[in-house]
Design a protein around this motif. Structure first.
Motif, PDB file in Angstrom:
ATOM      1  N   MET A   1      31.344  -9.300  11.036  1.00  0.00           N
ATOM      2  CA  MET A   1      32.179 -10.001  12.271  1.00  0.00           C
ATOM      3  C   MET A   1      31.229  -9.537  13.451  1.00  0.00           C
ATOM      4  N   ARG A   2      31.070 -10.695  14.281  1.00  0.00           N
ATOM      5  CA  ARG A   2      30.317 -10.414  15.508  1.00  0.00           C
ATOM      6  C   ARG A   2      31.102 -10.815  16.749  1.00  0.00           C
TER       7      ARG A   2
ATOM      8  N   ARG B   1      31.390 -12.836  19.839  1.00  0.00           N
ATOM      9  CA  ARG B   1      30.599 -13.958  20.653  1.00  0.00           C
ATOM     10  C   ARG B   1      32.007 -14.852  21.245  1.00  0.00           C
ATOM     11  N   LYS B   2      31.963 -14.940  22.316  1.00  0.00           N
ATOM     12  CA  LYS B   2      32.940 -15.718  23.179  1.00  0.00           C
ATOM     13  C   LYS B   2      32.784 -17.198  23.193  1.00  0.00           C
TER      14      LYS B   2
ATOM     15  N   TRP C   1      30.108 -20.911  21.880  1.00  0.00           N
ATOM     16  CA  TRP C   1      29.272 -21.235  21.024  1.00  0.00           C
ATOM     17  C   TRP C   1      27.963 -21.432  21.598  1.00  0.00           C
TER      18      TRP C   1
ATOM     19  N   VAL D   1      24.349 -22.411  19.762  1.00  0.00           N
ATOM     20  CA  VAL D   1      23.516 -22.794  18.590  1.00  0.00           C
ATOM     21  C   VAL D   1      22.012 -23.186  19.137  1.00  0.00           C
ATOM     22  N   PRO D   2      21.343 -22.429  19.088  1.00  0.00           N
ATOM     23  CA  PRO D   2      19.779 -22.964  19.651  1.00  0.00           C
ATOM     24  C   PRO D   2      19.205 -23.526  18.298  1.00  0.00           C
ATOM     25  N   ALA D   3      18.139 -24.503  18.582  1.00  0.00           N
ATOM     26  CA  ALA D   3      17.372 -24.886  17.488  1.00  0.00           C
ATOM     27  C   ALA D   3      16.316 -23.812  17.112  1.00  0.00           C
ATOM     28  N   SER D   4      15.917 -23.722  15.958  1.00  0.00           N
ATOM     29  CA  SER D   4      14.975 -22.855  15.567  1.00  0.00           C
ATOM     30  C   SER D   4      13.707 -22.900  16.225  1.00  0.00           C
TER      31      SER D   4
ATOM     32  N   ALA E   1      16.099 -26.360  10.951  1.00  0.00           N
ATOM     33  CA  ALA E   1      16.470 -26.588  12.530  1.00  0.00           C
ATOM     34  C   ALA E   1      17.210 -25.421  12.902  1.00  0.00           C
TER      35      ALA E   1
ATOM     36  N   SER F   1      15.838 -19.477  12.390  1.00  0.00           N
ATOM     37  CA  SER F   1      14.434 -18.596  13.006  1.00  0.00           C
ATOM     38  C   SER F   1      14.157 -17.722  12.005  1.00  0.00           C
TER      39      SER F   1
ATOM     40  N   ASN G   1      33.764 -16.370  14.659  1.00  0.00           N
ATOM     41  CA  ASN G   1      32.597 -15.847  14.829  1.00  0.00           C
ATOM     42  C   ASN G   1      31.378 -16.677  15.347  1.00  0.00           C
TER      43      ASN G   1
ATOM     44  N   GLU H   1      20.457 -28.618  21.741  1.00  0.00           N
ATOM     45  CA  GLU H   1      19.093 -28.419  21.086  1.00  0.00           C
ATOM     46  C   GLU H   1      18.904 -28.930  19.578  1.00  0.00           C
TER      47      GLU H   1
END
Ligand SMILES: Cc1ncc(COP(=O)(O)O)c(C=O)c1O
Ligand SMILES: Cc1ncc(COP(=O)(O)O)c(C=O)c1O
Lengths: 421, 421
Positions: free
Chosen positions: A1-2, A4-5, A7, A9-12, B121, B124, B207, B271
């Motif tokens: 679990m991480r 993160r508050k 969203w 979602v970057p592109a690669s 996409a 990375s 998450n 993105e």
């Protein structure tokens, strides 16, 4: 679990590094045609859009037959069916000079996919790929996405766009994975002589660099010219040649391309053949209906279809060349094949226009004629026109280009005419 | 210029890292059928190979019509024609729950290409992708080629292959780029309930991890089961859903797949949408003849075609399940959809056989029945059988499996029968 508050979602990096310079340039261009003049697009490298050039009925009916055959719907080998690959091998072989077999062919989803696979198979991140300038920008799009650098070598307009061989050789370094040779050329319409191709091969041989040959315009040469597959001229240099139905058969949308592995020295047997095979499994090849039709298409398309298509394009090349060479400030370079002509623009003659990009933009807004700026091919002070338009449209476009150029020419400025219209 | 005396053309790291584990396993397997018994391949995930399942005439004629239309030969947008994308958007929308438009659709060369683009996409190098075990190996093939690690989460056979949600959540870390959810599942044939899908979405939401939904078996569920596109059950979690004509329309060779961008929270607008658009330009999309036919195919394929196909597969599932569950040492898990059944093998009951791989090899050499070993799906002690074979062949295959198992069963050993045959 991480933890993160929100969203994010970057592109690669791969996706971010993949971009098509033509598209970027065009999207940022002012493309507003003159409201009173119908647009003439000399910009689109699609021979089918104007309706004057159509695939032969034999080509179309071969697909109809394959579709109804009922046996072309299933999965096939990711490199293509044996029958389709054998047909391509036969089609691409040159008697006594290049003997290909089915095992040397990988069918792909268009020539773009063939180039993608060749570049991906040969080049690792950190390596470089030599590409022509002016040249088709997809090589760079594909390479940079992969973390592979491209290095341009120049084509020389004064020598009908032959390669600057010294520059080519000087560009080769320890990290050079391959040289892309595009013949016949987009955007230049050049067709290399046997001698020039041999000279290119000598550079490759001396430096032990394999060649990726973009031969999608194979056989697409004007009367009196000869097309030589570069691989037919070497016993030593390994060549991955990329081709397809796209241009010659006038069906770009069908996405039928291929790689032929031309490797008389068996240099690619060690790893690259397997590499291509593995990469082909990522997307499992090309449409099986077209594969089913391929043997018929390659064997039965009448010669007259090819001759007729080329005659139209050659007539258009001669027409526009003879008109545009008379226009002060323009310097068209006569092509020998493919479907394009590069037109040099002496910007000093058009003092009111900043560069080829602005010239092209103003040509649209004032005359509704759309040419691609040289910038799209990394070649300033040129514009590219497409030769597949119907003759009357091309004639009209040339007329408008004349009007435009005389309006913006330095001499018109002197006379205060530049903004009179 | 560089100093190389001999040719050395290695494959790229990308190509070397791309491999298909199924292929590797199969290529190293002993596949020599018993000479007196015709081979029955329960191994091939291609519903068309046996001739009993064929695309409906409406599907085939739609392509014939598009081919003859004459307007489907040119280049189209690299994500597909507006008409074809609009048709897919409509087909994949769920009233009041998932409203898709043409702009949310990217057409691809098969679902494999759709998965390739989504993984490329989103992920990375150095990041990781969570994938199901047992699962379709292409996720790993695609990811590892890119330098992206996969982490398996388990599916639980005792719960009809539902996801081990605790394990799933524990596997998520700061480098997790996406979760692949495959429903209905290859190789399991499981179909998730709404409740289970919601529970999966809760893990993703907590998450903040996007989902890549492999929904190539959409609607491919047996009577009494319901198929829910996972994206229809969330307002928050961004989902890239991958689908296509391949399975439901029985045309895997046509290579028509798609991505639907399901993103009610607009997380992917920043993105990832652009990233997919850029990646689509690498190979310029899928065959335009099938694109031209797509609106007709999606709208006019008769419901009876789907019902008939599924009825055959469900009957095969019930037949083989009822037979194999009676075989000592075998433990088939009844599927709810798709075209596969996993059969557990209690290896302790077959002391003469090392593992599922040897069991499968001997089943070929002794009985000419070819099942894929669980190893192909990273799931030892299972074998996968395909349910699309004609019923008489499946019946015969089950009979041979019974013979084989009784021959190798521990009790036969005790009686000295193991090698009598
Ligand atoms: C030089 C060159 N190579 C490759 C291509 C791509 O061909 P395809 O449409 O088969 O991907 C083109 C298309 O314009 C081209 O001009
Ligand atoms: C779960 C799953 N996803 C994707 C695919 C690939 O589909 P396509 O043939 O459209 O590339 C398959 C094919 O077997 C599959 O089983």
């Amino acid at each position: 679990m991480r933890d993160r508050k929100s969203w994010n979602v970057p592109a690669s990096t791969f996706a971010k590094n993949t971009f098509n310079p033509i598209r970027n340039i065009i999207e940022n261009m002012q493309i507003v045609p003159h409201p009173d003049k119908p647009m003439i697009a000399l910009s689109i490298g699609d021979p089918t859009v104007f309706g004057n050039l159509k695939p032969a009925p034999e080509i179309v009916e071969a697909v109809v037959e394959a579709t109804r055959r009922g046996s072309c719907n299933g999965y096939v080998s990711s490199t293509g069916t044996e029958a389709a690959r054998a047909a391509v091998a036969k089609y691409c072989s040159v008697e006594d000079k290049l003997e290909l077999q089915a095992k040397d062919v990988v069918l792909c989803s268009g020539c773009s996919c063939a180039l993608d696979m060749c570049i991906t198979a040969l080049c690792s991140p950190g390596q470089n790929l030599l590409v022509p300038r002016p040249g088709f920008p997809i090589y760079t799009t594909l390479a940079v996405g992969l973390g592979v650098q491209t290095k341009d070598y120049n084509l020389l307009p004064e020598r009908s766009w032959e390669i600057d061989l010294e520059m080519l050789e000087a560009s080769i370094d320890d990290q050079t994975a391959a040289i892309v040779v595009n013949n016949p050329s987009n955007p230049c319409g050049s067709v290399y002589t046997k001698e020039h191709l041999i000279a290119i091969l000598e550079v490759a041989a001396r430096n032990k660099v394999p060649i990726i040959a973009d031969e999608i315009y194979d056989h697409f040469v004007f009367e009196g010219q000869e097309y030589h597959p570069i691989a037919s001229l070497t016993e030593e240099v390994p060549v991955l040649s990329c081709g397809g139905l796209t241009k010659r058969f006038l069906v770009p949308g069908w996405r039928m391309g291929w790689i032929t592995i031309c490797d008389r020295g068996n240099v690619l047997d060690q790893e690259v053949r397997n590499g291509l095979q593995s990469l082909s499994q990522r997307i499992i090849g090309s449409n099986t209906l077209v594969q089913g039709a391929l043997p018929t298409i390659l064997a039965n398309t009448p010669q007259s279809f090819f001759t007729d298509t080329l005659a139209q394009i050659q007539a258009n090349a001669e027409l526009s060349y003879s008109i545009l060479r008379e226009v002060p400030g323009l310097n068209p370079i006569m092509p020998q094949g493919a479907m394009y002509m590069m037109v040099g623009v002496d910007m000093t003659m058009f003092p009111g226009l900043k560069n080829d990009l602005e010239l092209v933009e103003r040509l649209i807004s004032e005359e509704s004629v759309f040419c691609l700026p040289g910038k799209c091919f990394d070649c300033p002070n040129y514009m590219r026109i497409v030769l597949t338009v119907p003759e009357p449209q091309l004639r009209e476009a040339c007329k408008r280009i004349i009007t435009f150029c005389s309006r913006h020419h330095a001499s018109a400025h002197v006379n205060g005419l530049a903004h009179a219209n």
